[in-house]
Structure formats: structure tokens, C-alpha cells
Design a protein around this motif. Structure first.
Motif, PDB file in Angstrom:
ATOM      1  N   SER A 195     102.256  16.671  50.602  1.00  0.00           N
ATOM      2  CA  SER A 195     101.561  15.448  50.191  1.00  0.00           C
ATOM      3  C   SER A 195     100.242  15.278  50.941  1.00  0.00           C
ATOM      4  N   PHE A 196     100.144  15.761  52.174  1.00  0.00           N
ATOM      5  CA  PHE A 196      98.899  15.610  52.939  1.00  0.00           C
ATOM      6  C   PHE A 196      97.765  16.458  52.366  1.00  0.00           C
ATOM      7  N   PRO A 197      97.923  17.779  52.216  1.00  0.00           N
ATOM      8  CA  PRO A 197      96.844  18.548  51.596  1.00  0.00           C
ATOM      9  C   PRO A 197      96.623  18.190  50.135  1.00  0.00           C
ATOM     10  N   PHE A 198      97.665  17.684  49.469  1.00  0.00           N
ATOM     11  CA  PHE A 198      97.544  17.290  48.060  1.00  0.00           C
ATOM     12  C   PHE A 198      96.563  16.137  47.909  1.00  0.00           C
ATOM     13  N   VAL A 199      96.793  15.042  48.620  1.00  0.00           N
ATOM     14  CA  VAL A 199      95.935  13.867  48.446  1.00  0.00           C
ATOM     15  C   VAL A 199      94.552  14.106  49.047  1.00  0.00           C
ATOM     16  N   ALA A 200      94.485  14.823  50.172  1.00  0.00           N
ATOM     17  CA  ALA A 200      93.186  15.100  50.783  1.00  0.00           C
ATOM     18  C   ALA A 200      92.358  16.033  49.898  1.00  0.00           C
ATOM     19  N   GLY A 201      92.976  17.110  49.419  1.00  0.00           N
ATOM     20  CA  GLY A 201      92.255  18.060  48.579  1.00  0.00           C
ATOM     21  C   GLY A 201      91.813  17.473  47.262  1.00  0.00           C
ATOM     22  N   THR A 202      92.535  16.464  46.765  1.00  0.00           N
ATOM     23  CA  THR A 202      92.192  15.842  45.492  1.00  0.00           C
ATOM     24  C   THR A 202      91.068  14.833  45.634  1.00  0.00           C
ATOM     25  N   SER A 203      91.056  14.077  46.725  1.00  0.00           N
ATOM     26  CA  SER A 203      90.116  12.960  46.842  1.00  0.00           C
ATOM     27  C   SER A 203      88.853  13.270  47.626  1.00  0.00           C
ATOM     28  N   ILE A 204      88.893  14.210  48.546  1.00  0.00           N
ATOM     29  CA  ILE A 204      87.743  14.452  49.421  1.00  0.00           C
ATOM     30  C   ILE A 204      86.520  15.027  48.693  1.00  0.00           C
ATOM     31  N   PRO A 205      86.664  16.015  47.781  1.00  0.00           N
ATOM     32  CA  PRO A 205      85.454  16.639  47.208  1.00  0.00           C
ATOM     33  C   PRO A 205      84.473  15.655  46.584  1.00  0.00           C
ATOM     34  N   SER A 206      84.975  14.626  45.886  1.00  0.00           N
ATOM     35  CA  SER A 206      84.079  13.677  45.219  1.00  0.00           C
ATOM     36  C   SER A 206      83.181  12.942  46.209  1.00  0.00           C
ATOM     37  N   GLN A 207      83.643  12.753  47.447  1.00  0.00           N
ATOM     38  CA  GLN A 207      82.842  12.047  48.446  1.00  0.00           C
ATOM     39  C   GLN A 207      81.669  12.875  48.943  1.00  0.00           C
ATOM     40  N   TRP A 208      81.719  14.168  48.770  1.00  0.00           N
ATOM     41  CA  TRP A 208      80.699  15.037  49.352  1.00  0.00           C
ATOM     42  C   TRP A 208      79.586  15.410  48.370  1.00  0.00           C
ATOM     43  N   PHE A 209      79.638  14.870  47.144  1.00  0.00           N
ATOM     44  CA  PHE A 209      78.646  15.262  46.144  1.00  0.00           C
ATOM     45  C   PHE A 209      78.146  14.050  45.378  1.00  0.00           C
ATOM     46  N   THR A 210      76.850  14.082  45.083  1.00  0.00           N
ATOM     47  CA  THR A 210      76.238  13.059  44.248  1.00  0.00           C
ATOM     48  C   THR A 210      75.665  13.647  42.963  1.00  0.00           C
ATOM     49  N   LYS A 211      75.329  14.937  42.989  1.00  0.00           N
ATOM     50  CA  LYS A 211      74.671  15.564  41.833  1.00  0.00           C
ATOM     51  C   LYS A 211      75.611  16.422  41.001  1.00  0.00           C
ATOM     52  N   ARG A 212      76.534  17.126  41.661  1.00  0.00           N
ATOM     53  CA  ARG A 212      77.430  18.031  40.935  1.00  0.00           C
ATOM     54  C   ARG A 212      78.885  17.706  41.274  1.00  0.00           C
ATOM     55  N   ARG A 213      79.185  16.421  41.202  1.00  0.00           N
ATOM     56  CA  ARG A 213      80.510  15.953  41.609  1.00  0.00           C
ATOM     57  C   ARG A 213      81.616  16.540  40.720  1.00  0.00           C
ATOM     58  N   GLY A 214      81.380  16.541  39.413  1.00  0.00           N
ATOM     59  CA  GLY A 214      82.391  17.072  38.498  1.00  0.00           C
ATOM     60  C   GLY A 214      82.656  18.546  38.732  1.00  0.00           C
ATOM     61  N   GLY A 344      85.007  20.763  34.839  1.00  0.00           N
ATOM     62  CA  GLY A 344      84.201  20.346  35.975  1.00  0.00           C
ATOM     63  C   GLY A 344      82.722  20.566  35.741  1.00  0.00           C
ATOM     64  N   LEU A 345      82.383  21.664  35.073  1.00  0.00           N
ATOM     65  CA  LEU A 345      80.983  21.983  34.789  1.00  0.00           C
ATOM     66  C   LEU A 345      80.385  21.011  33.785  1.00  0.00           C
ATOM     67  N   LEU A 346      81.191  20.596  32.802  1.00  0.00           N
ATOM     68  CA  LEU A 346      80.686  19.732  31.732  1.00  0.00           C
ATOM     69  C   LEU A 346      80.790  18.248  32.051  1.00  0.00           C
ATOM     70  N   ALA A 347      81.633  17.882  33.017  1.00  0.00           N
ATOM     71  CA  ALA A 347      81.921  16.464  33.253  1.00  0.00           C
ATOM     72  C   ALA A 347      80.677  15.672  33.615  1.00  0.00           C
ATOM     73  N   ASP A 348      79.783  16.255  34.409  1.00  0.00           N
ATOM     74  CA  ASP A 348      78.596  15.525  34.849  1.00  0.00           C
ATOM     75  C   ASP A 348      77.658  15.217  33.690  1.00  0.00           C
ATOM     76  N   ALA A 349      77.667  16.069  32.657  1.00  0.00           N
ATOM     77  CA  ALA A 349      76.762  15.868  31.522  1.00  0.00           C
ATOM     78  C   ALA A 349      77.416  15.099  30.384  1.00  0.00           C
ATOM     79  N   VAL A 350      78.653  15.437  30.058  1.00  0.00           N
ATOM     80  CA  VAL A 350      79.329  14.861  28.894  1.00  0.00           C
ATOM     81  C   VAL A 350      80.033  13.555  29.238  1.00  0.00           C
ATOM     82  N   GLY A 351      80.519  13.451  30.471  1.00  0.00           N
ATOM     83  CA  GLY A 351      81.284  12.278  30.880  1.00  0.00           C
ATOM     84  C   GLY A 351      82.729  12.650  31.133  1.00  0.00           C
ATOM     85  N   PRO A 352      83.278  12.326  32.309  1.00  0.00           N
ATOM     86  CA  PRO A 352      84.630  12.751  32.645  1.00  0.00           C
ATOM     87  C   PRO A 352      85.707  12.153  31.752  1.00  0.00           C
ATOM     88  N   LEU A 353      85.567  10.881  31.368  1.00  0.00           N
ATOM     89  CA  LEU A 353      86.580  10.272  30.508  1.00  0.00           C
ATOM     90  C   LEU A 353      86.570  10.894  29.121  1.00  0.00           C
TER      91      LEU A 353
END
Length: 479
Positions: A195-214, A344-353
Motif C-alpha cells: 500500500s505504501f509504494p502503491f499510493v506514493a507511486g500513483t500520486s507523486i508523479p503529478s506533483q512534479w510536472f506542469t507541462k507533461r503531467r499526463g 498518458g501521451l494524449l491526456a494533456d492534449a485531448v483531456g484526461p476525462l
């Protein structure tokens, strides 16, 4: 709320040229435009009147009642800048952590096949499936607490603790000779550690990017597919050549060593400047979040069914070898990697939802249109390919949707709240499918189980569409 020009200026601290001027009436018309102010960095919200508190309060009051404002401030936990080389090192560390935590869980189908056909042939499918289900459910429950801990303690230390528990769990499981003890070790103890690497690995990457977050999130979450792919093949080979006990010992040692090695880079960039609550329950006031959470329940319920049942289905229905069935899981995990990266490549342009909805359509088609009516090798391979690609994209884009819609500062605890949905999805998925296989299909007829499995992504799709309608009723818009 609006000034004399009828406009509101919102300044976000993500670099230059970030002023967004939006007609005030658009903000609440059909609940379409800006529905919340996301906490994406420190000093996240200021206004053109020198961050006037009055205007901020006016903005909050002008929003629809079911829309809430996320936290307005967050502290930077490190001086490392976003989008840089260090950020990509964090992504790699998250990839490795997820490769071992979720990847091992994705490979449980090989153990399920071995237990069902060789080691515990008298046990029901439902009982055997509870080993893997317990593993995932405990991972989700632990994830709720892990999200809170990641906001208050060093995630690098938490990740290392998780690595040690994971390794001990599998080494202990290698000495177990009953399903009950496997539930305690391979299921409960491993799920707690992962559960520790699961939640950390899932949530941390988005905090480190503003341009290529997806893209960054997709790469990090591709680790679970990579792990599932090679762990499925490696586990099958190890069981065949060394036996199940030594297969587990090798797995435990590798998982512990690899996750420990990358733990120094598993660090958050932002910590919220807010309360000490374990879970951000204010999110349940947001109608969008409720739709998202319900959709997530059905999506996760659908996720593990094919991974658990295809190996034994290949043997009992299609009369293929056990290794062929294991290879089907390997193929599905491989396609899930492709799905994670493409989405992940398309999310920033097309929209994640938008992409989450599209991938859920593909998952529903693969099960309902292809697998339900046909019992052939060709259609199973097609299901493997389409479902693997689709569900990989679903998993990778869920954290991106959460970050985009609900904000970054409390993303670990929001992910922790979403793990309640993961937990419910785990209960709604494999156990009922296995019970249908035992009681309706008499362990050989998979039709009822597959039909149930196929309806889950359909239900998820309904709630995702409702969520999107709440956000905007325009079709061709990035969401």
C-alpha cells in the motif's frame, strides 16, 4: 462576484503567462467552465486586486452549492523544480515501485491457476480467489492511511518500510501449505506492505510536472503493466522449474531489493497547508467527485476479472496448456503498458476525462461484444489485446483526472479517499465472478461470470458520462 468588466482574473503560480481571464457568467452557466479552484502549488490563488480576500470569498459564494473549493495553499517540500531531470528520476522510481507492488498483484492469475489445478484442486474457485482479493483489498485500505501518512511523513522512509514488509510477506508465504495461511501472508501482509509504494507511486508523479503531467503519470503507472507482464511470465517459469515455495522466495527478495533501491527518490514536491484529518471528507460534497468515485468502483471491479480468470479459462474451456493461459495474462499486461503510455501521451492534449471515457467504452466492447458471445481462441486473443490496452489507459489516467479536476496539493489524501472506491470495487469484482463460476457454471461454464464482468465497465461508463455532463455539456472540449 464579477467586477465592472464582468471578468475574473485567476493567477496560478505555474510560471509565466498563467493569467486566465474568464467571463464570470461562464463560470456557473450550466456548471461548465471553472468549477473549482485547484490547489496546484503554493500561493495558488490570487486575484487581480492584490489577492483581495473579499474577491476570493465572493468567488466561492458564487459557485454552485455542490461545487467546493480545494485548498488554496500548499508548501513546497523540496527546492527541486518541476519538469526537470530530478522530476523524471522520481517518475522512474515510481515506475519501479508500482512494477513490484501492483505488478505482483496483476500476476496473481498464475498462482490462481496453480492453486486451482494443482495444489488445492478440492477448494472452490471463490475461496482461492480470496487470496488475491485480500491482497488487493488490504492494499486499498492501507492506501487510505498511506495517503495521510505521505502528507505528514517522509515518503522515502514509508516506501522503504513497505518494501521490507512486501519481501517478508512473500518469503513467509513460501512456507504456507493452506489457503488460510496464504490469505494472511500472500494476501493481508503483502497488501499492507504494497500500500505504501502503491499510493506514493500513483500520486507523486503529478506533483512534479506542469507541462507533461499526463505523459509522466502514464509512464510511471506503466510500471504496474510492466511488472504484471514480466512477473506473470517469470512466476509461471519459476513455479514450473523451482516449485511454488522457491518462486515466492525469489519474488520476495527481488521486490524488497528493487523497491528499497529506488526509495530515496520517492518524495513529494508539495505538502498541503491544512488540517490533520485522515481523509478529506469535504470532497464528498462535490457531485463531480461522487460520480467519479462510483465510476471508479465499477472500473476497478472490472479490472481484475480477466487477469484472474483467463488463465484457467484457457485450460478448461479452450483446452490449451497452462503455459498458454499464463501467456495470455502476459500479453494483456503488455498491452496495458501500451495503453498507459498512449493515454498518458494524449491526456494533456485531448483531456484526461475524455480519454477515460473512451477507454471505458473499449473495455466494455471487448467483454460484452467479443467475450460474452464467443468461445474461440481468436476472440480470446482479441479480448486480451483490446481489454489490456483499454484497462491500462483507465488505470493510468485516473490520477490525472483527480489532479486536473480536484487539485494537486492534497492529491495523496484524495487518492487515499479514492481507495475506498478501489476497496469497494475489489469486493464487487472477483468474489461475485468466482461465486458465479462455482455455483452457476459449476467451475467449467464461464458464461455467467463473463456476462457479470462485462456489465461492470458499462456501469462505470454511465457515471463517467454523468460526471462529464456536470462539468460541461459541450462535446468537443478538453476535459
Amino acid at each position: 462576484m464579477p467586477d465592472s468588466s464582468g471578468k475574473i482574473d485567476i493567477y496560478n503560480s505555474f510560471g509565466a503567462n498563467v493569467t486566465e481571464t474568464t467571463p464570470a457568467n461562464d463560470m456557473i452557466d450550466n456548471n461548465t467552465s471553472i468549477l473549482s479552484i485547484n490547489s496546484t502549488d503554493k500561493d495558488v490563488l490570487t486575484t487581480s486586486s492584490a489577492a483581495s480576500p473579499g474577491r476570493t470569498r465572493g468567488l466561492e459564494k458564487g459557485l454552485p452549492e455542490f461545487i467546493i473549493l480545494a485548498d488554496l495553499t500548499a508548501e513546497e517540500a523540496t527546492d527541486k523544480p518541476p519538469d526537470g531531470l530530478y522530476a523524471w528520476a522520481v517518475v522512474f522510481a515510481c515506475l519501479i515501485s508500482l512494477m513490484l507492488s501492483i505488478g505482483i498483484n496483476d500476476a496473481y492469475g498464475v498462482y490462481q491457476q496453480h492453486y486451482q489445478l494443482s495444489e488445492f484442486p478440492q477448494a472452490t474457485t471463490a475461496i482461492i480467489s480470496w487470496v488475491g482479493t485480500t491482497q488487493f483489498l488490504v492494499m486499498c485500505v492501507g492506501g487510505i492511511f498511506s495517503g495521510f501518512l505521505c502528507e505528514h511523513f517522509d515518503t522515502r522512509i514509508l516506501n522503504a518500510i513497505g518494501a521490507v514488509i512486501m519481501g517478508i510477506a512473500f518469503i513467509a508465504a513460501s512456507f504456507c501449505r493452506s489457503i488460510e495461511m496464504l490469505m494472511v501472508t500472500q494476501g493481508l501482509l503483502y497488501g499492507l506492505g504494497a500500500s505504501f509504494p502503491f499510493v506514493a507511486g500513483t500520486s507523486i508523479p503529478s506533483q512534479w510536472f506542469t507541462k507533461r503531467r499526463g505523459l509522466a503519470t502514464g509512464i510511471a503507472l506503466s510500471g504496474s503493466g510492466i511488472g504484471g507482464m514480466w512477473m506473470t511470465s517469470a512466476t509461471s517459469t519459476l513455479i514450473t522449474s523451482l516449485g511454488r515455495p522457491w518462486a515466492m522466495r525469489v519474488t520476495g527478495i527481488i521486490s524488497m531489493a528493487a523497491v528499497l533501491a529506488v526509495s530515496p527518490w520517492m518524495r513529494v514536491r508539495l505538502v498541503p497547508n491544512r488540517s490533520e484529518r485522515l481523509i478529506d471528507w469535504s470532497m464528498v460534497k462535490d457531485l463531480r467527485f461522487n460520480m467519479f468515485l462510483i465510476a471508479l468502483v465499477f472500473a476497478i471491479a472490472a479490472y481484475f476479472g480477466p487477469f484472474y480468470q483467463i488463465p484457467s479459462y484457457s485450460v478448461l474451456v479452450l483446452h490449451k496448456s497452462e503455459s498458454w493461459g499464463s501467456n495470455m495474462d502476459t500479453l494483456m499486461n503488455g498491452l496495458s503498458i501500451v495503453g498507459r503510455l498512449v493515454v498518458g501521451l494524449l491526456a494533456d492534449a485531448v483531456g484526461p476525462l475524455n480519454l477515460l471515457i473512451l477507454n471505458m467504452v473499449l473495455a466494455a466492447v471487448s467483454l460484452l461484444v467479443l467475450w460474452v458471445p464467443f468461445d474461440t481462441v481468436g476472440t480470446l486473443v482479441a479480448v486480451d489485446i483490446l481489454f489490456g490496452f483499454a484497462i491500462g489507459g483507465v488505470v493510468s489516467v485516473i490520477p490525472v483526472v483527480a489532479a486536473e479536476v480536484f487539485g494537486l496539493a492534497r492529491l495523496p489524501s484524495i487518492i487515499g479517499l479514492l481507495f475506498i472506491g478501489y476497496f469497494a470495487g475489489g469486493l464487487l469484482g472477483v468474489p461475485p465472478m468466482s461465486a458465479l463460476l462455482d455455483n452457476v457454471g459449476h467451475r467449467t461454464d464461464y458464461k455467467s461470470s463473463i456476462l457479470y464482468m462485462a456489465m461492470l465497465p458499462v456501469c462505470s461508463l454511465v457515471f463517467l458520462l454523468l460526471m462529464r455532463l456536470i462539468i460541461t455539456r459541450r462535446i468537443w472540449v478538453r476535459v
